[in-house]
Design an enzyme around this catalytic site. Structure first.
Site, mmCIF file in Angstrom:
data_model
loop_
_atom_site.group_PDB
_atom_site.id
_atom_site.type_symbol
_atom_site.label_atom_id
_atom_site.label_comp_id
_atom_site.label_asym_id
_atom_site.label_seq_id
_atom_site.Cartn_x
_atom_site.Cartn_y
_atom_site.Cartn_z
ATOM 1 N N GLY A 77 -68.514 52.678 -10.342
ATOM 2 C CA GLY A 77 -67.180 53.235 -10.541
ATOM 3 C C GLY A 77 -66.436 53.421 -9.243
ATOM 4 N N LYS A 120 -70.294 57.143 -8.835
ATOM 5 C CA LYS A 120 -70.603 57.462 -10.221
ATOM 6 C C LYS A 120 -71.819 56.678 -10.670
ATOM 7 C CE LYS A 120 -69.621 54.784 -13.043
ATOM 8 N NZ LYS A 120 -70.194 53.722 -13.937
ATOM 9 N N ALA A 145 -63.739 56.066 -8.813
ATOM 10 C CA ALA A 145 -64.002 57.222 -7.958
ATOM 11 C C ALA A 145 -62.895 57.395 -6.922
ATOM 12 C CB ALA A 145 -65.360 57.063 -7.277
ATOM 13 N N ASP A 198 -63.401 55.187 -16.734
ATOM 14 C CA ASP A 198 -64.221 56.094 -15.926
ATOM 15 C C ASP A 198 -63.398 57.087 -15.105
ATOM 16 O OD1 ASP A 198 -66.470 54.773 -16.830
ATOM 17 O OD2 ASP A 198 -66.864 53.707 -14.951
#
Length: 270
Positions: free
Chosen positions: A97, A10, A101, A130
């Site tokens: 992230g 990300k 992720a 996130d």
């Protein structure tokens, strides 16, 4: 059944911090985008859940039994277990992230194996701001703490991107705490390309104050003639966007020669 999912790195193409909230979090506006490379999760059916971490950055995960992969599995009701091997290719505490992720990839794995509950978004948000964006891993706009999502256009899809990290971990909390509290305005209007080029990352200054090598990374990237170089998230990873993959390859070679100790990853925006 055996499944493999990439936990797409990300990046925040722009990150505007608007307000420090009473609960300690921050209201922000961000353009989330995802690179076509990242960690890799391999999953198989099992009697009970398990997580094995391998890869270059496996040592950055303190407790494999309590990382975001394991916690994501615990958030999703289903019959039977899933055995996951996580190949940790992304640096930890890097503004990419990575853990989010990984969690997003777990949601996709479970969606394929057993389906997701209707309240999956709330379950994802409970794992981290996130994570909801990382479930679909498509360009989108995040507001609030980053969990209120709206679709965005693909005007930067296919763009060549170089990620560079000075191999210095940087925790998110101290960077947000060092933000000066000044609201410098909303995301600009227009398509994602315009929002990115005209936007900014309000955490760049405080992150550089805590981790000076970031300034060197940005300077090095800007010396490779991208059309944009910026820090991602709360750092320390920075990214550069190029008009061609040939320009990306040349830049990556230059960075590797000039700064052999830095981590880098070449990719394409999804």
């Amino acid at each position: 059944m055996a499944l493999t999912e990439t936990a797409y790195a990300k990046i925040n193409l722009a990150l505007h911090v608007r307000m420090r909230r009473e609960d300690g979090y921050h209201d922000l506006e961000t353009v989330f985008a995802f690179v076509d490379r990242g960690d890799v999760l391999s999953a198989t059916d099992a009697e009970q859940d398990s997580v094995l971490v391998t890869g270059e950055f496996a040592g950055g995960i303190d407790n494999p039994l309590d990382n975001l992969v394991a916690r994501a599995l615990g958030k999703l009701p289903r019959v039977g277990g899933v055995s996951i091997t996580l190949e940790k290719n992304l640096p930890v505490a890097a503004g990419l992230g990575g853990g989010s992720a990984d969690a997003g990839a777990v949601f996709r794995i479970v969606r394929e194996l057993a389906g997701l509950p209707d309240d999956w978004h709330a379950r994802a948000a409970a794992l981290g701001a996130d994570v909801p964006a990382c479930v679909e891993s498509r360009t989108c706009i995040g507001r609030g703490t980053g969990t209120r999502l709206q679709p965005a256009d693909d005007s930067l899809a296919g763009t060549a991107v170089l990620l560079v990290n000075p191999r210095t971990p940087l925790s998110t909390g101290p960077v947000f705490k060092a933000w000066d509290g000044i609201d410098r305005g909303a995301l600009p209007s227009g398509d994602v390309r315009a929002m990115t080029i005209e936007g900014r990352n309000d955490l760049e200054g405080p992150a550089i104050a805590l981790c000076p090598p970031i300034a060197g990374v940005l300077a090095a990237l800007r010396g490779t003639s991208p059309f944009l170089a910026r820090m991602s998230g709360s750092g320390a990873t920075c990214f550069a966007l190029y008009d061609s993959h040939e320009a990306l390859a040349k830049a990556a070679s230059q960075i590797a020669t000039d700064h052999p100790g830095w981590w880098q990853m070449q990719g394409t925006l999804r």
